[in-house]
Design a protein around this motif. Structure first.
Motif, PDB file in Angstrom:
ATOM      1  N   GLY A   1      12.801   7.869  20.485  1.00 29.02           N
ATOM      2  CA  GLY A   1      13.776   6.820  20.785  1.00 29.02           C
ATOM      3  C   GLY A   1      14.665   6.512  19.589  1.00 29.02           C
ATOM      4  O   GLY A   1      15.873   6.330  19.731  1.00 29.02           O
ATOM      5  N   ARG A   2      14.075   6.472  18.409  1.00 30.96           N
ATOM      6  CA  ARG A   2      14.870   6.225  17.195  1.00 30.96           C
ATOM      7  C   ARG A   2      15.847   7.366  16.940  1.00 30.96           C
ATOM      8  O   ARG A   2      17.011   7.134  16.580  1.00 30.96           O
ATOM      9  CB  ARG A   2      13.939   6.052  16.006  1.00 30.96           C
ATOM     10  N   LEU A   3      15.377   8.601  17.120  1.00 30.65           N
ATOM     11  CA  LEU A   3      16.260   9.753  16.951  1.00 30.65           C
ATOM     12  C   LEU A   3      17.378   9.732  17.987  1.00 30.65           C
ATOM     13  O   LEU A   3      18.520  10.068  17.683  1.00 30.65           O
ATOM     14  CB  LEU A   3      15.451  11.052  17.064  1.00 30.65           C
ATOM     15  N   ASN A   4      17.069   9.298  19.176  1.00 34.84           N
ATOM     16  CA  ASN A   4      18.090   9.219  20.221  1.00 34.84           C
ATOM     17  C   ASN A   4      19.142   8.166  19.893  1.00 34.84           C
ATOM     18  O   ASN A   4      20.323   8.354  20.204  1.00 34.84           O
ATOM     19  CB  ASN A   4      17.435   8.930  21.567  1.00 34.84           C
ATOM     20  N   ILE A   5      18.747   7.086  19.273  1.00 35.97           N
ATOM     21  CA  ILE A   5      19.717   6.080  18.833  1.00 35.97           C
ATOM     22  C   ILE A   5      20.668   6.691  17.816  1.00 35.97           C
ATOM     23  O   ILE A   5      21.896   6.507  17.898  1.00 35.97           O
ATOM     24  CB  ILE A   5      18.994   4.845  18.233  1.00 35.97           C
ATOM     25  N   VAL A   6      20.139   7.443  16.863  1.00 40.07           N
ATOM     26  CA  VAL A   6      20.979   8.087  15.845  1.00 40.07           C
ATOM     27  C   VAL A   6      21.926   9.097  16.494  1.00 40.07           C
ATOM     28  O   VAL A   6      23.116   9.156  16.152  1.00 40.07           O
ATOM     29  CB  VAL A   6      20.096   8.753  14.768  1.00 40.07           C
ATOM     30  N   LEU A   7      21.410   9.891  17.438  1.00 39.89           N
ATOM     31  CA  LEU A   7      22.266  10.844  18.137  1.00 39.89           C
ATOM     32  C   LEU A   7      23.359  10.134  18.938  1.00 39.89           C
ATOM     33  O   LEU A   7      24.501  10.595  18.986  1.00 39.89           O
ATOM     34  CB  LEU A   7      21.436  11.726  19.074  1.00 39.89           C
ATOM     35  N   GLY A   8      23.014   9.022  19.554  1.00 39.95           N
ATOM     36  CA  GLY A   8      24.007   8.256  20.313  1.00 39.95           C
ATOM     37  C   GLY A   8      25.095   7.690  19.427  1.00 39.95           C
ATOM     38  O   GLY A   8      26.283   7.712  19.782  1.00 39.95           O
ATOM     39  N   ILE A   9      24.730   7.188  18.265  1.00 40.54           N
ATOM     40  CA  ILE A   9      25.724   6.666  17.328  1.00 40.54           C
ATOM     41  C   ILE A   9      26.635   7.796  16.847  1.00 40.54           C
ATOM     42  O   ILE A   9      27.863   7.648  16.807  1.00 40.54           O
ATOM     43  CB  ILE A   9      25.038   5.957  16.144  1.00 40.54           C
ATOM     44  N   ALA A  10      26.051   8.947  16.514  1.00 42.37           N
ATOM     45  CA  ALA A  10      26.849  10.092  16.080  1.00 42.37           C
ATOM     46  C   ALA A  10      27.790  10.548  17.190  1.00 42.37           C
ATOM     47  O   ALA A  10      28.957  10.871  16.942  1.00 42.37           O
ATOM     48  CB  ALA A  10      25.936  11.231  15.644  1.00 42.37           C
ATOM     49  N   LEU A  11      27.309  10.563  18.404  1.00 46.88           N
ATOM     50  CA  LEU A  11      28.124  10.979  19.540  1.00 46.88           C
ATOM     51  C   LEU A  11      29.300  10.030  19.748  1.00 46.88           C
ATOM     52  O   LEU A  11      30.439  10.457  19.961  1.00 46.88           O
ATOM     53  CB  LEU A  11      27.258  11.046  20.793  1.00 46.88           C
ATOM     54  N   LEU A  12      29.041   8.738  19.684  1.00 44.87           N
ATOM     55  CA  LEU A  12      30.118   7.765  19.859  1.00 44.87           C
ATOM     56  C   LEU A  12      31.156   7.862  18.751  1.00 44.87           C
ATOM     57  O   LEU A  12      32.357   7.770  19.010  1.00 44.87           O
ATOM     58  CB  LEU A  12      29.538   6.346  19.898  1.00 44.87           C
ATOM     59  N   ILE A  13      30.706   8.034  17.533  1.00 41.04           N
ATOM     60  CA  ILE A  13      31.655   8.123  16.419  1.00 41.04           C
ATOM     61  C   ILE A  13      32.486   9.397  16.523  1.00 41.04           C
ATOM     62  O   ILE A  13      33.696   9.379  16.282  1.00 41.04           O
ATOM     63  CB  ILE A  13      30.913   8.019  15.075  1.00 41.04           C
ATOM     64  N   MET A  14      31.849  10.500  16.921  1.00 42.67           N
ATOM     65  CA  MET A  14      32.610  11.746  17.064  1.00 42.67           C
ATOM     66  C   MET A  14      33.616  11.665  18.204  1.00 42.67           C
ATOM     67  O   MET A  14      34.701  12.231  18.127  1.00 42.67           O
ATOM     68  CB  MET A  14      31.660  12.920  17.294  1.00 42.67           C
TER      69      MET A  14
ATOM     70  N   VAL B   1      35.171   5.485  14.503  1.00 38.14           N
ATOM     71  CA  VAL B   1      34.301   4.374  14.110  1.00 38.14           C
ATOM     72  C   VAL B   1      34.688   3.085  14.818  1.00 38.14           C
ATOM     73  O   VAL B   1      33.845   2.371  15.357  1.00 38.14           O
ATOM     74  CB  VAL B   1      34.328   4.192  12.575  1.00 38.14           C
ATOM     75  N   ALA B   2      35.967   2.765  14.848  1.00 42.59           N
ATOM     76  CA  ALA B   2      36.399   1.501  15.453  1.00 42.59           C
ATOM     77  C   ALA B   2      36.141   1.495  16.955  1.00 42.59           C
ATOM     78  O   ALA B   2      35.668   0.501  17.509  1.00 42.59           O
ATOM     79  CB  ALA B   2      37.870   1.266  15.176  1.00 42.59           C
ATOM     80  N   GLY B   3      36.419   2.587  17.629  1.00 37.49           N
ATOM     81  CA  GLY B   3      36.201   2.654  19.070  1.00 37.49           C
ATOM     82  C   GLY B   3      34.738   2.643  19.446  1.00 37.49           C
ATOM     83  O   GLY B   3      34.348   2.103  20.484  1.00 37.49           O
ATOM     84  N   ALA B   4      33.905   3.249  18.614  1.00 32.13           N
ATOM     85  CA  ALA B   4      32.480   3.306  18.913  1.00 32.13           C
ATOM     86  C   ALA B   4      31.843   1.926  18.853  1.00 32.13           C
ATOM     87  O   ALA B   4      31.017   1.578  19.696  1.00 32.13           O
ATOM     88  CB  ALA B   4      31.772   4.244  17.939  1.00 32.13           C
ATOM     89  N   PHE B   5      32.228   1.142  17.877  1.00 31.20           N
ATOM     90  CA  PHE B   5      31.594  -0.167  17.726  1.00 31.20           C
ATOM     91  C   PHE B   5      32.236  -1.235  18.603  1.00 31.20           C
ATOM     92  O   PHE B   5      31.743  -2.339  18.678  1.00 31.20           O
ATOM     93  CB  PHE B   5      31.603  -0.585  16.255  1.00 31.20           C
ATOM     94  N   ALA B   6      33.325  -0.881  19.289  1.00 29.00           N
ATOM     95  CA  ALA B   6      33.957  -1.828  20.202  1.00 29.00           C
ATOM     96  C   ALA B   6      33.376  -1.734  21.609  1.00 29.00           C
ATOM     97  O   ALA B   6      33.693  -2.535  22.464  1.00 29.00           O
ATOM     98  CB  ALA B   6      35.458  -1.578  20.248  1.00 29.00           C
ATOM     99  N   SER B   7      32.521  -0.759  21.847  1.00 26.11           N
ATOM    100  CA  SER B   7      31.965  -0.541  23.176  1.00 26.11           C
ATOM    101  C   SER B   7      30.812  -1.509  23.449  1.00 26.11           C
ATOM    102  O   SER B   7      29.848  -1.563  22.688  1.00 26.11           O
ATOM    103  CB  SER B   7      31.474   0.902  23.284  1.00 26.11           C
ATOM    104  N   TRP B   8      30.894  -2.266  24.545  1.00 26.50           N
ATOM    105  CA  TRP B   8      29.844  -3.232  24.871  1.00 26.50           C
ATOM    106  C   TRP B   8      28.564  -2.534  25.313  1.00 26.50           C
ATOM    107  O   TRP B   8      27.477  -3.040  25.086  1.00 26.50           O
ATOM    108  CB  TRP B   8      30.316  -4.200  25.949  1.00 26.50           C
ATOM    109  N   GLY B   9      28.686  -1.388  25.975  1.00 23.78           N
ATOM    110  CA  GLY B   9      27.493  -0.680  26.456  1.00 23.78           C
ATOM    111  C   GLY B   9      26.626  -0.188  25.322  1.00 23.78           C
ATOM    112  O   GLY B   9      25.399  -0.183  25.412  1.00 23.78           O
ATOM    113  N   TRP B  10      27.261   0.246  24.242  1.00 23.08           N
ATOM    114  CA  TRP B  10      26.515   0.705  23.073  1.00 23.08           C
ATOM    115  C   TRP B  10      25.717  -0.437  22.477  1.00 23.08           C
ATOM    116  O   TRP B  10      24.544  -0.280  22.161  1.00 23.08           O
ATOM    117  CB  TRP B  10      27.492   1.266  22.032  1.00 23.08           C
ATOM    118  N   TRP B  11      26.350  -1.575  22.333  1.00 23.50           N
ATOM    119  CA  TRP B  11      25.649  -2.732  21.764  1.00 23.50           C
ATOM    120  C   TRP B  11      24.504  -3.175  22.660  1.00 23.50           C
ATOM    121  O   TRP B  11      23.422  -3.519  22.188  1.00 23.50           O
ATOM    122  CB  TRP B  11      26.613  -3.891  21.529  1.00 23.50           C
TER     123      TRP B  11
END
Length: 140
Positions: free
Chosen positions: A53-66, A70-80
């Protein structure tokens, strides 16, 4: 590379869910009374469920940033929301599940917290997978 990261994130999430179901089955099968089953559940839960689960969180963050920057990834409500729900899985896993398993391995007997903890983990992961499926995050 982005497609591979998408598949890794998706299927690691499914694997994490499968490990949570396996932990629930072991908890219902008597891991609260048998030290051998408790040791197996401890490995499945600690090494499998929590770390995947922790590794999946890291992969999800990397996927969103790619995908969004950075700005668009952290603006997503679903991610939060997914991150906050996983944040609830951590104390449930450590206090309710791992704490009870340590008691069983020390020679005691687990209370109902073990089954309650595993049921909560399955429910929280169901919410995360449902959230990722219903938002545009599931269609990255």
């Amino acid at each position: 590379m982005l497609l591979g990261l998408q598949h890794a994130h998706k299927y690691l999430g499914y694997l994490t869910f499968l490990l949570a179901i396996g932990g629930l089955v072991l908890a219902l099968a008597g891991a609260g009374k048998d030290a051998g089953k408790a040791a197996l559940l401890s490995k499945v839960h600690g090494i499998g469920f929590l770390n995947s689960g922790r590794l999946n969180i890291v992969l999800g963050i990397a996927l969103l940033i790619m995908k969004f920057g950075v700005a668009g990834a952290f603006a997503s409500w679903g991610w939060w929301a997914g991150l906050i729900i996983w944040g609830a899985c951590e104390p449930v896993g450590k206090r309710l599940v791992q704490g009870e398993l340590a008691t069983v391995q020390a020679g005691g007997q687990a209370s109902k917290k073990l089954v309650i903890g595993t049921v909560l983990e399955v429910g929280l992961l169901t919410a995360i997978i449902g959230l990722m499926t219903m938002t545009r995050l599931g269609k990255l």
